[in-house]
Write an enzyme that holds these catalytic residues in place. Structure first.
Site, PDB file in Angstrom:
ATOM      1  N   ASN A 199      39.943   2.033 -16.157  1.00  0.00           N
ATOM      2  CA  ASN A 199      38.741   2.231 -16.976  1.00  0.00           C
ATOM      3  C   ASN A 199      38.734   3.675 -17.500  1.00  0.00           C
ATOM      4  O   ASN A 199      38.739   4.623 -16.709  1.00  0.00           O
ATOM      5  CB  ASN A 199      37.512   1.933 -16.106  1.00  0.00           C
ATOM      6  CG  ASN A 199      36.220   2.102 -16.866  1.00  0.00           C
ATOM      7  OD1 ASN A 199      36.043   3.093 -17.564  1.00  0.00           O
ATOM      8  ND2 ASN A 199      35.313   1.161 -16.725  1.00  0.00           N
TER       9      ASN A 199
ATOM     10  N   ASP B  45      36.437   5.109 -19.480  1.00  0.00           N
ATOM     11  CA  ASP B  45      35.109   5.597 -19.898  1.00  0.00           C
ATOM     12  C   ASP B  45      34.921   7.090 -19.640  1.00  0.00           C
ATOM     13  O   ASP B  45      34.358   7.816 -20.456  1.00  0.00           O
ATOM     14  CB  ASP B  45      33.994   4.894 -19.109  1.00  0.00           C
ATOM     15  CG  ASP B  45      33.843   3.431 -19.468  1.00  0.00           C
ATOM     16  OD1 ASP B  45      34.514   2.968 -20.409  1.00  0.00           O
ATOM     17  OD2 ASP B  45      33.049   2.747 -18.798  1.00  0.00           O
TER      18      ASP B  45
ATOM     19  N   ARG C 288      30.943  17.751 -24.847  1.00  0.00           N
ATOM     20  CA  ARG C 288      31.024  18.826 -25.845  1.00  0.00           C
ATOM     21  C   ARG C 288      31.005  18.302 -27.275  1.00  0.00           C
ATOM     22  O   ARG C 288      31.153  19.072 -28.210  1.00  0.00           O
ATOM     23  CB  ARG C 288      32.323  19.625 -25.634  1.00  0.00           C
ATOM     24  CG  ARG C 288      32.282  20.553 -24.454  1.00  0.00           C
ATOM     25  CD  ARG C 288      31.375  21.739 -24.759  1.00  0.00           C
ATOM     26  NE  ARG C 288      31.287  22.638 -23.641  1.00  0.00           N
ATOM     27  CZ  ARG C 288      32.108  23.666 -23.450  1.00  0.00           C
ATOM     28  NH1 ARG C 288      33.088  23.911 -24.272  1.00  0.00           N
ATOM     29  NH2 ARG C 288      31.942  24.457 -22.405  1.00  0.00           N
TER      30      ARG C 288
ATOM     31  N   HIS D  62      29.416   7.405 -23.699  1.00  0.00           N
ATOM     32  CA  HIS D  62      30.817   7.832 -23.547  1.00  0.00           C
ATOM     33  C   HIS D  62      31.725   7.180 -24.594  1.00  0.00           C
ATOM     34  O   HIS D  62      32.073   7.824 -25.568  1.00  0.00           O
ATOM     35  CB  HIS D  62      31.341   7.682 -22.111  1.00  0.00           C
ATOM     36  CG  HIS D  62      30.925   6.459 -21.355  1.00  0.00           C
ATOM     37  ND1 HIS D  62      31.031   5.194 -21.864  1.00  0.00           N
ATOM     38  CD2 HIS D  62      30.406   6.323 -20.106  1.00  0.00           C
ATOM     39  CE1 HIS D  62      30.620   4.331 -20.949  1.00  0.00           C
ATOM     40  NE2 HIS D  62      30.219   4.967 -19.880  1.00  0.00           N
TER      41      HIS D  62
ATOM     42  N   THR E  31      25.361   4.728 -13.831  1.00  0.00           N
ATOM     43  CA  THR E  31      26.495   3.836 -14.051  1.00  0.00           C
ATOM     44  C   THR E  31      25.977   2.423 -13.792  1.00  0.00           C
ATOM     45  O   THR E  31      24.799   2.247 -13.490  1.00  0.00           O
ATOM     46  CB  THR E  31      27.670   4.199 -13.115  1.00  0.00           C
ATOM     47  OG1 THR E  31      28.736   3.275 -13.336  1.00  0.00           O
ATOM     48  CG2 THR E  31      27.282   4.160 -11.645  1.00  0.00           C
ATOM     49  N   THR E  32      26.831   1.419 -13.931  1.00  0.00           N
ATOM     50  CA  THR E  32      26.361   0.040 -13.776  1.00  0.00           C
ATOM     51  C   THR E  32      25.921  -0.207 -12.336  1.00  0.00           C
ATOM     52  O   THR E  32      26.752  -0.267 -11.429  1.00  0.00           O
ATOM     53  CB  THR E  32      27.487  -0.946 -14.176  1.00  0.00           C
ATOM     54  OG1 THR E  32      28.023  -0.509 -15.410  1.00  0.00           O
ATOM     55  CG2 THR E  32      26.945  -2.342 -14.331  1.00  0.00           C
TER      56      THR E  32
ATOM     57  N   GLU F 165      34.091 -10.767 -11.801  1.00  0.00           N
ATOM     58  CA  GLU F 165      34.480  -9.487 -11.213  1.00  0.00           C
ATOM     59  C   GLU F 165      33.381  -9.145 -10.215  1.00  0.00           C
ATOM     60  O   GLU F 165      32.214  -9.024 -10.594  1.00  0.00           O
ATOM     61  CB  GLU F 165      34.594  -8.390 -12.281  1.00  0.00           C
ATOM     62  CG  GLU F 165      34.932  -7.039 -11.648  1.00  0.00           C
ATOM     63  CD  GLU F 165      35.256  -5.953 -12.668  1.00  0.00           C
ATOM     64  OE1 GLU F 165      35.584  -6.278 -13.823  1.00  0.00           O
ATOM     65  OE2 GLU F 165      35.161  -4.774 -12.288  1.00  0.00           O
TER      66      GLU F 165
ATOM     67  N   HIS G 239      34.293  -1.183  -9.011  1.00  0.00           N
ATOM     68  CA  HIS G 239      33.172  -0.251  -8.972  1.00  0.00           C
ATOM     69  C   HIS G 239      33.202   0.580  -7.692  1.00  0.00           C
ATOM     70  O   HIS G 239      33.106   0.039  -6.602  1.00  0.00           O
ATOM     71  CB  HIS G 239      31.804  -0.943  -9.092  1.00  0.00           C
ATOM     72  CG  HIS G 239      30.745   0.047  -9.498  1.00  0.00           C
ATOM     73  ND1 HIS G 239      30.398   0.251 -10.816  1.00  0.00           N
ATOM     74  CD2 HIS G 239      30.025   0.919  -8.771  1.00  0.00           C
ATOM     75  CE1 HIS G 239      29.481   1.204 -10.873  1.00  0.00           C
ATOM     76  NE2 HIS G 239      29.246   1.621  -9.646  1.00  0.00           N
ATOM     77  N   GLY G 240      33.371   1.859  -7.886  1.00  0.00           N
ATOM     78  CA  GLY G 240      33.343   2.783  -6.746  1.00  0.00           C
ATOM     79  C   GLY G 240      34.612   2.763  -5.913  1.00  0.00           C
ATOM     80  O   GLY G 240      34.659   3.368  -4.838  1.00  0.00           O
TER      81      GLY G 240
ATOM     82  N   GLY H  40      37.979   3.269 -12.458  1.00  0.00           N
ATOM     83  CA  GLY H  40      37.825   4.300 -13.467  1.00  0.00           C
ATOM     84  C   GLY H  40      37.616   5.682 -12.904  1.00  0.00           C
ATOM     85  O   GLY H  40      38.509   6.538 -12.925  1.00  0.00           O
TER      86      GLY H  40
HETATM   87  N1  PXP Z   1      34.188  -2.693 -13.354  1.00  0.00           N
HETATM   88  C1  PXP Z   1      33.014  -2.721 -14.033  1.00  0.00           C
HETATM   89  C2  PXP Z   1      32.517  -4.032 -14.526  1.00  0.00           C
HETATM   90  C3  PXP Z   1      32.303  -1.537 -14.302  1.00  0.00           C
HETATM   91  O1  PXP Z   1      31.136  -1.590 -14.979  1.00  0.00           O
HETATM   92  C4  PXP Z   1      32.837  -0.313 -13.856  1.00  0.00           C
HETATM   93  C5  PXP Z   1      32.113   0.962 -14.171  1.00  0.00           C
HETATM   94  O2  PXP Z   1      32.096   1.171 -15.545  1.00  0.00           O
HETATM   95  C6  PXP Z   1      34.072  -0.328 -13.182  1.00  0.00           C
HETATM   96  C7  PXP Z   1      34.710  -1.537 -12.924  1.00  0.00           C
HETATM   97  C8  PXP Z   1      34.751   0.934 -12.732  1.00  0.00           C
HETATM   98  O3  PXP Z   1      33.960   1.600 -11.791  1.00  0.00           O
HETATM   99  P1  PXP Z   1      34.410   3.035 -11.291  1.00  0.00           P
HETATM  100  O4  PXP Z   1      34.350   3.954 -12.476  1.00  0.00           O
HETATM  101  O5  PXP Z   1      33.402   3.361 -10.242  1.00  0.00           O
HETATM  102  O6  PXP Z   1      35.798   2.906 -10.769  1.00  0.00           O
END
Ligand code: PXP
Length: 243
Positions: free
Chosen positions: A9, A11, A20, A52, A102-103, A153, A193-194, A215
């Site tokens: 990811n 982002d 900036r 972002h 974040t989500t 997911e 996520h995380g 990410g």
């Molecule tokens: N998967 C999904 C669906 C997400 O929304 C995110 C965060 O944007 C991620 C994975 C990646 O999460 P992280 O940045 O905490 O690794």
């Protein structure tokens, strides 16, 4: 057994750029490097507030990504239009609140079933694969299946954030049950996520998990492992300025 595929990811490369409002670092360049490093997929989230990733990033990545492109998106008409125009390989439907960092938490596929079903159908009709980002919860999983998504997911935030070993074990067990149930329903199983260099192992070991999307931890590590070279290159420029 092969390891899960890795979606990187990008982002937070764009987060650094938007801090900036300049042209660098470019998430498109980061995606090329991620693919060189072995990424199996590039993931990005076009948020409603464009904090972002910008639409231009998606447009360029659609043309340049050599692996798969996974667009995370809210179930809004604007994002559905963008998905139809750009045709990512897969769309992951996520919840979105403007004020969140974040989500936070998964999509409510139960409460929002009508909208979710409609969005899944319109994306699938355009031959885009659809995944739902949900909590590892059996009701949500059944709703995702009923909505005709091809994949889920699972949100690993509660596992990743658990501080006590007992909590972490409980969240991992929940995740494992949900992954097994999803695979039984014939859904493709992803998680994310995380996830970090410290906590990814136990999730990657779950046999049903075919894909992980990571990410923040990867971008954060890239800043550190790339810092030495970045400073050396700047020092070299300073030296060259005064031959
Ligand atoms: N998967 C999904 C669906 C997400 O929304 C995110 C965060 O944007 C991620 C994975 C990646 O999460 P992280 O940045 O905490 O690794």
């Amino acid at each position: 057994m092969p390891p899960p595929r890795l979606g990187v990811n990008v982002d937070h490369v764009a987060t650094l750029r938007q801090a900036r409002r300049v042209a660098y670092p470019d998430p498109v360049a980061a995606a090329v490097l991620a693919e060189l490093g072995g990424a199996d997929q590039i993931t990005l989230h076009v948020r409603e507030d464009r904090r972002h990733v910008q639409e231009r990033d998606l447009q360029i990545l659609r043309r340049t990504a050599s692996t798969r492109l996974n667009l995370e998106m809210a179930t809004t008409p604007e994002l559905v239009r963008i998905a139809h125009e750009q045709k990512p390989d897969v769309c992951t439907l996520v919840p979105e609140r403007r004020e969140e960092l974040t989500t936070e938490g998964g999509l409510d596929a139960v409460g929002g079933r009508e909208v979710v079903r409609r969005v899944v159908k319109t994306l699938r009709d355009a031959e885009i694969e659809v995944s739902l980002f949900i909590d590892p919860d059996l009701d949500q999983l059944r709703a995702a299946h009923r909505a005709d998504a091809q994949a889920v997911e699972f949100h690993t935030g509660r596992y990743a954030e658990a501080r006590l070993a007992a909590d972490r074990r409980r969240e991992l067990a929940r995740l494992l049950d949900a992954c097994k149930a999803a695979a039984k329903l014939g859904l493709r199983v992803a998680a994310g996520h995380g996830l970090s260099y410290q906590n990814v192992g136990a999730v990657a070991a779950i046999a049903e998990v075919e894909e992980l999307n990571i990410g923040h931890a990867i971008v954060a590590r890239a800043v550190l492992v790339g810092m030495e070279r970045a400073v050396r290159e700047m020092k070299e420029l300073l030296r060259e300025a005064r031959p």
